[in-house]
Write a protein that holds these residues in place. Structure first.
Motif, PDB file in Angstrom:
ATOM      1  N   GLU A 191       0.993  -1.318   0.083  1.00  0.00           N
ATOM      2  CA  GLU A 191       0.099  -0.037  -0.051  1.00  0.00           C
ATOM      3  C   GLU A 191       0.819   1.302   0.017  1.00  0.00           C
ATOM      4  OE1 GLU A 191      -2.586  -0.028   3.236  1.00  0.00           O
ATOM      5  OE2 GLU A 191      -3.597  -1.932   2.807  1.00  0.00           O
ATOM      6  N   ILE A 192       2.139   1.228   0.442  1.00  0.00           N
ATOM      7  CA  ILE A 192       2.791   2.379   0.717  1.00  0.00           C
ATOM      8  C   ILE A 192       2.851   3.396  -0.518  1.00  0.00           C
ATOM      9  CG2 ILE A 192       5.065   1.290   0.012  1.00  0.00           C
ATOM     10  CD1 ILE A 192       6.332   2.953   2.619  1.00  0.00           C
ATOM     11  N   ASP A 193       3.311   2.823  -1.891  1.00  0.00           N
ATOM     12  CA  ASP A 193       3.271   3.791  -2.818  1.00  0.00           C
ATOM     13  C   ASP A 193       2.157   4.411  -3.153  1.00  0.00           C
ATOM     14  OD1 ASP A 193       5.311   4.887  -4.617  1.00  0.00           O
ATOM     15  OD2 ASP A 193       4.293   3.857  -6.350  1.00  0.00           O
ATOM     16  N   LEU A 194       1.027   3.625  -2.922  1.00  0.00           N
ATOM     17  CA  LEU A 194      -0.355   4.205  -3.539  1.00  0.00           C
ATOM     18  C   LEU A 194      -0.881   5.210  -2.650  1.00  0.00           C
ATOM     19  CD1 LEU A 194      -3.037   4.338  -5.033  1.00  0.00           C
ATOM     20  CD2 LEU A 194      -3.781   2.548  -3.758  1.00  0.00           C
ATOM     21  N   GLY A 195      -0.512   4.886  -1.185  1.00  0.00           N
ATOM     22  CA  GLY A 195      -1.023   5.776  -0.061  1.00  0.00           C
ATOM     23  C   GLY A 195      -0.225   7.091  -0.221  1.00  0.00           C
ATOM     24  N   PHE A 196       1.046   7.033  -0.416  1.00  0.00           N
ATOM     25  CA  PHE A 196       2.273   8.111  -0.814  1.00  0.00           C
ATOM     26  C   PHE A 196       1.602   9.046  -1.828  1.00  0.00           C
ATOM     27  CE2 PHE A 196       5.706  10.806  -2.028  1.00  0.00           C
ATOM     28  CZ  PHE A 196       6.330  11.072  -0.845  1.00  0.00           C
ATOM     29  N   ARG A 197       1.216   8.372  -3.023  1.00  0.00           N
ATOM     30  CA  ARG A 197       0.656   9.311  -4.138  1.00  0.00           C
ATOM     31  C   ARG A 197      -0.627  10.006  -3.739  1.00  0.00           C
ATOM     32  NH1 ARG A 197       0.531   9.039 -10.406  1.00  0.00           N
ATOM     33  NH2 ARG A 197      -1.505   9.796 -10.989  1.00  0.00           N
ATOM     34  N   GLN A 198      -1.597   9.306  -2.881  1.00  0.00           N
ATOM     35  CA  GLN A 198      -2.992   9.911  -2.476  1.00  0.00           C
ATOM     36  C   GLN A 198      -2.541  11.029  -1.643  1.00  0.00           C
ATOM     37  OE1 GLN A 198      -5.415   6.359  -0.893  1.00  0.00           O
ATOM     38  NE2 GLN A 198      -6.310   6.342  -2.934  1.00  0.00           N
ATOM     39  N   HIS A 199      -1.481  10.830  -0.945  1.00  0.00           N
ATOM     40  CA  HIS A 199      -1.342  12.231  -0.144  1.00  0.00           C
ATOM     41  C   HIS A 199      -0.814  13.424  -0.848  1.00  0.00           C
ATOM     42  CE1 HIS A 199      -2.583  11.063   4.244  1.00  0.00           C
ATOM     43  NE2 HIS A 199      -2.081   9.849   3.630  1.00  0.00           N
ATOM     44  N   PHE A 200       0.211  12.876  -1.831  1.00  0.00           N
ATOM     45  CA  PHE A 200       1.094  13.919  -2.304  1.00  0.00           C
ATOM     46  C   PHE A 200       1.057  13.880  -3.869  1.00  0.00           C
ATOM     47  CE2 PHE A 200       3.163  12.193   1.533  1.00  0.00           C
ATOM     48  CZ  PHE A 200       2.907  13.107   2.594  1.00  0.00           C
ATOM     49  N   ALA A 201       0.245  13.209  -4.587  1.00  0.00           N
ATOM     50  CA  ALA A 201       0.101  13.361  -5.885  1.00  0.00           C
ATOM     51  C   ALA A 201       1.414  12.976  -6.697  1.00  0.00           C
ATOM     52  CB  ALA A 201      -0.663  14.560  -6.499  1.00  0.00           C
ATOM     53  N   ILE A 202       2.188  12.249  -6.026  1.00  0.00           N
ATOM     54  CA  ILE A 202       3.471  11.446  -6.682  1.00  0.00           C
ATOM     55  C   ILE A 202       3.808  10.313  -6.123  1.00  0.00           C
ATOM     56  CG2 ILE A 202       4.812  12.883  -5.084  1.00  0.00           C
ATOM     57  CD1 ILE A 202       6.571  13.968  -7.534  1.00  0.00           C
ATOM     58  N   SER A 203       4.481   9.540  -6.984  1.00  0.00           N
ATOM     59  CA  SER A 203       5.071   8.224  -6.352  1.00  0.00           C
ATOM     60  C   SER A 203       6.473   8.477  -5.509  1.00  0.00           C
ATOM     61  CB  SER A 203       5.244   7.360  -7.627  1.00  0.00           C
ATOM     62  OG  SER A 203       6.594   7.664  -8.425  1.00  0.00           O
ATOM     63  N   ILE A 204       6.680   7.735  -4.728  1.00  0.00           N
ATOM     64  CA  ILE A 204       7.882   7.751  -3.892  1.00  0.00           C
ATOM     65  C   ILE A 204       8.984   7.979  -4.919  1.00  0.00           C
ATOM     66  CG2 ILE A 204       9.407   6.348  -2.582  1.00  0.00           C
ATOM     67  CD1 ILE A 204       6.933   5.234  -1.151  1.00  0.00           C
ATOM     68  N   ALA A 205       9.059   6.910  -5.983  1.00  0.00           N
ATOM     69  CA  ALA A 205      10.218   6.983  -6.849  1.00  0.00           C
ATOM     70  C   ALA A 205      10.352   8.495  -7.504  1.00  0.00           C
ATOM     71  CB  ALA A 205      10.146   5.665  -8.006  1.00  0.00           C
ATOM     72  N   GLU A 206       9.203   8.981  -8.053  1.00  0.00           N
ATOM     73  CA  GLU A 206       9.327  10.277  -8.708  1.00  0.00           C
ATOM     74  C   GLU A 206       9.652  11.468  -7.725  1.00  0.00           C
ATOM     75  OE1 GLU A 206       5.441   9.361 -11.963  1.00  0.00           O
ATOM     76  OE2 GLU A 206       5.075  10.175  -9.902  1.00  0.00           O
ATOM     77  N   TYR A 207       9.148  11.425  -6.215  1.00  0.00           N
ATOM     78  CA  TYR A 207       9.520  12.402  -5.497  1.00  0.00           C
ATOM     79  C   TYR A 207      11.106  12.113  -5.093  1.00  0.00           C
ATOM     80  CZ  TYR A 207       9.904  15.117  -1.298  1.00  0.00           C
ATOM     81  OH  TYR A 207      10.290  16.563  -0.385  1.00  0.00           O
ATOM     82  N   SER A 208      11.448  11.048  -4.815  1.00  0.00           N
ATOM     83  CA  SER A 208      12.862  10.919  -4.753  1.00  0.00           C
ATOM     84  C   SER A 208      13.813  11.527  -5.994  1.00  0.00           C
ATOM     85  CB  SER A 208      13.175   9.250  -4.583  1.00  0.00           C
ATOM     86  OG  SER A 208      12.362   8.878  -3.230  1.00  0.00           O
ATOM     87  N   LYS A 209      13.580  11.108  -7.088  1.00  0.00           N
ATOM     88  CA  LYS A 209      14.265  11.706  -8.235  1.00  0.00           C
ATOM     89  C   LYS A 209      14.038  13.352  -8.205  1.00  0.00           C
ATOM     90  CE  LYS A 209      15.242  11.440 -13.239  1.00  0.00           C
ATOM     91  NZ  LYS A 209      14.722  10.744 -14.095  1.00  0.00           N
ATOM     92  N   MET A 210      12.978  13.726  -7.926  1.00  0.00           N
ATOM     93  CA  MET A 210      12.664  15.040  -7.842  1.00  0.00           C
ATOM     94  C   MET A 210      13.685  15.734  -6.947  1.00  0.00           C
ATOM     95  SD  MET A 210       9.589  17.566  -6.606  1.00  0.00           S
ATOM     96  CE  MET A 210       8.350  16.809  -7.730  1.00  0.00           C
ATOM     97  N   VAL A 211      13.955  15.457  -5.772  1.00  0.00           N
ATOM     98  CA  VAL A 211      14.663  16.203  -4.826  1.00  0.00           C
ATOM     99  C   VAL A 211      16.128  15.972  -4.913  1.00  0.00           C
ATOM    100  CG1 VAL A 211      13.021  16.449  -3.009  1.00  0.00           C
ATOM    101  CG2 VAL A 211      14.020  14.207  -2.880  1.00  0.00           C
ATOM    102  N   LYS A 212      16.318  14.531  -5.339  1.00  0.00           N
ATOM    103  CA  LYS A 212      17.911  14.425  -5.869  1.00  0.00           C
ATOM    104  C   LYS A 212      18.498  15.277  -6.913  1.00  0.00           C
ATOM    105  CE  LYS A 212      20.809  10.650  -7.532  1.00  0.00           C
ATOM    106  NZ  LYS A 212      20.986   9.130  -7.892  1.00  0.00           N
ATOM    107  N   MET A 213      17.493  15.318  -7.838  1.00  0.00           N
ATOM    108  CA  MET A 213      18.018  16.210  -9.053  1.00  0.00           C
ATOM    109  C   MET A 213      18.101  17.854  -8.754  1.00  0.00           C
ATOM    110  SD  MET A 213      18.565  14.342 -11.083  1.00  0.00           S
ATOM    111  CE  MET A 213      19.214  15.421 -12.460  1.00  0.00           C
ATOM    112  N   MET A 214      17.140  18.221  -7.710  1.00  0.00           N
ATOM    113  CA  MET A 214      17.435  19.708  -7.083  1.00  0.00           C
ATOM    114  C   MET A 214      18.525  19.524  -6.252  1.00  0.00           C
ATOM    115  SD  MET A 214      13.306  20.264  -6.030  1.00  0.00           S
ATOM    116  CE  MET A 214      13.450  21.868  -5.223  1.00  0.00           C
TER     117      MET A 214
END
Length: 328
Positions: free
Chosen positions: A262-285
């Motif tokens: 459930e963790i990836d779906l739950g994360f997307r429901q709270h933040f409208a982004i997957s864990i992998a996508e968010y991790s890449k975003m903050v890494k690139m920043m």
């Protein structure tokens, strides 16, 4: 003494075709701290209100930030001279739009297609202060964005080219990801090309987050996602604080006591982004900041961020931001 009627009209252009910016030196000292690097500025001050508008041109995006202080009861009359898609975020307070039958609520986002010549009349009470953040996109440029990011197509579906209309039936939420991205735009100190491309990518990620919210609007929110809300927000903070680390879903699920399935779906429901996508975003920043600020040796950055070599890291930055920060 304040008037009791909203009969003092104040125009607020939501877009402009001719730009005659105000010199930053002409802005009163109490507003100087709000000025953004490389932003075009418009300022008006009279007995009824102060209006500070700042404009950033970021690739396909025309971004406007409006700080409005009402000293009397005023009627804001917003307009656009050209058709635009716009996402409007409200901060500090809310504004009701009586004739349209909705409220622009604080910490929510409304999407609109605006056709020129149709005015909105918005009453604003004396002593009220608002801050609104607008992302405008011309229709011809939206077509190109949809080709790059197909998830935007559903968001703009059903728009009539000559009728102003709201895009989203339910307001989009300024979640923690959007809040982080918007604040990053407003606090970015980079100038020139480094600032322009960095902020353009931030705005793209804001737009994609709301596209995800649009697609997921009818999906039921998992009861366990609500039950584990605090854990998801702790996970969000952890990922943001450790952008250089690689994280498996199994490890994160164990760490925050959330079922792995459930963790990836739950994360997307709270933040409208997957864990992998968010991790890449903050890494690139993070990598961008390290490279542009030139605070570390390139070999050290490569080692810390997990790239195979400097060439791979450079290609990833160019792909993500559309610009090579090593070119000075």
């Amino acid at each position: 003494m304040h008037s009791t009627l909203y009969n003092v009209n104040k125009s607020l252009p939501l877009e402009r075709t001719i730009h005659k910016y105000t010199s930053p030196d002409a802005i009163p000292i109490e507003y100087q701290a709000l000025l953004l690097p490389d932003a075009g500025i418009y300022f008006r001050q009279d007995a009824e209100c102060d209006i500070l508008s700042q404009h950033l041109i970021l690739g396909p995006y025309s971004v406007w930030l409006h700080d409005i202080l009402a000293k009397d009861n005023i009627l804001i009359r917003s307009y656009t001279p050209i058709p635009v898609f716009t996402l409007q975020f409200m901060f500090e307070d809310s504004l009701a739009v009586p004739k349209a039958g909705y409220t622009l609520d604080e910490r929510e986002c409304s999407g609109f297609y605006l056709f020129p010549g149709q005015l909105h009349r918005i009453p604003m009470a004396a002593d009220k202060k608002i801050f609104s953040f607008h992302i405008n996109i011309q229709p011809v440029l939206m077509g190109e964005l949809e080709r790059r990011f197909p998830q935007l197509r559903e968001m703009m579906h059903g728009v009539h080219p000559k009728v102003s209309a709201r895009i989203n039936s339910r307001p989009y939420h300024v979640n923690a990801v959007c809040d982080m991205l918007i604040r990053s735009v407003m606090t970015c100190k980079y100038t020139g090309a480094a600032g322009r491309y960095f902020k353009e990518r931030l705005v793209t990620d804001i737009l994609l987050n709301f596209a995800n919210q649009h697609m997921d609007a009818l999906q039921p929110f998992l009861y366990t996602s609500m039950l584990n809300a605090d854990s998801y927000h702790n996970l969000f903070n952890y990922l943001g604080d450790h952008p250089h680390k690689e994280h498996s879903l199994a490890y994160l699920a164990y760490m925050y006591n959330i079922p792995q399935e459930e963790i990836d779906l739950g994360f997307r429901q709270h933040f409208a982004i997957s864990i992998a996508e968010y991790s890449k975003m903050v890494k690139m920043m993070m990598v961008w900041h390290l490279v542009v600020n030139d605070v570390s040796d390139v070999r050290d950055i490569v080692q810390v961020t997990g790239f195979d070599d400097a060439g791979e890291m450079r290609r990833s930055l160019v792909e993500w931001f559309g610009y090579d920060p090593f070119v000075r």
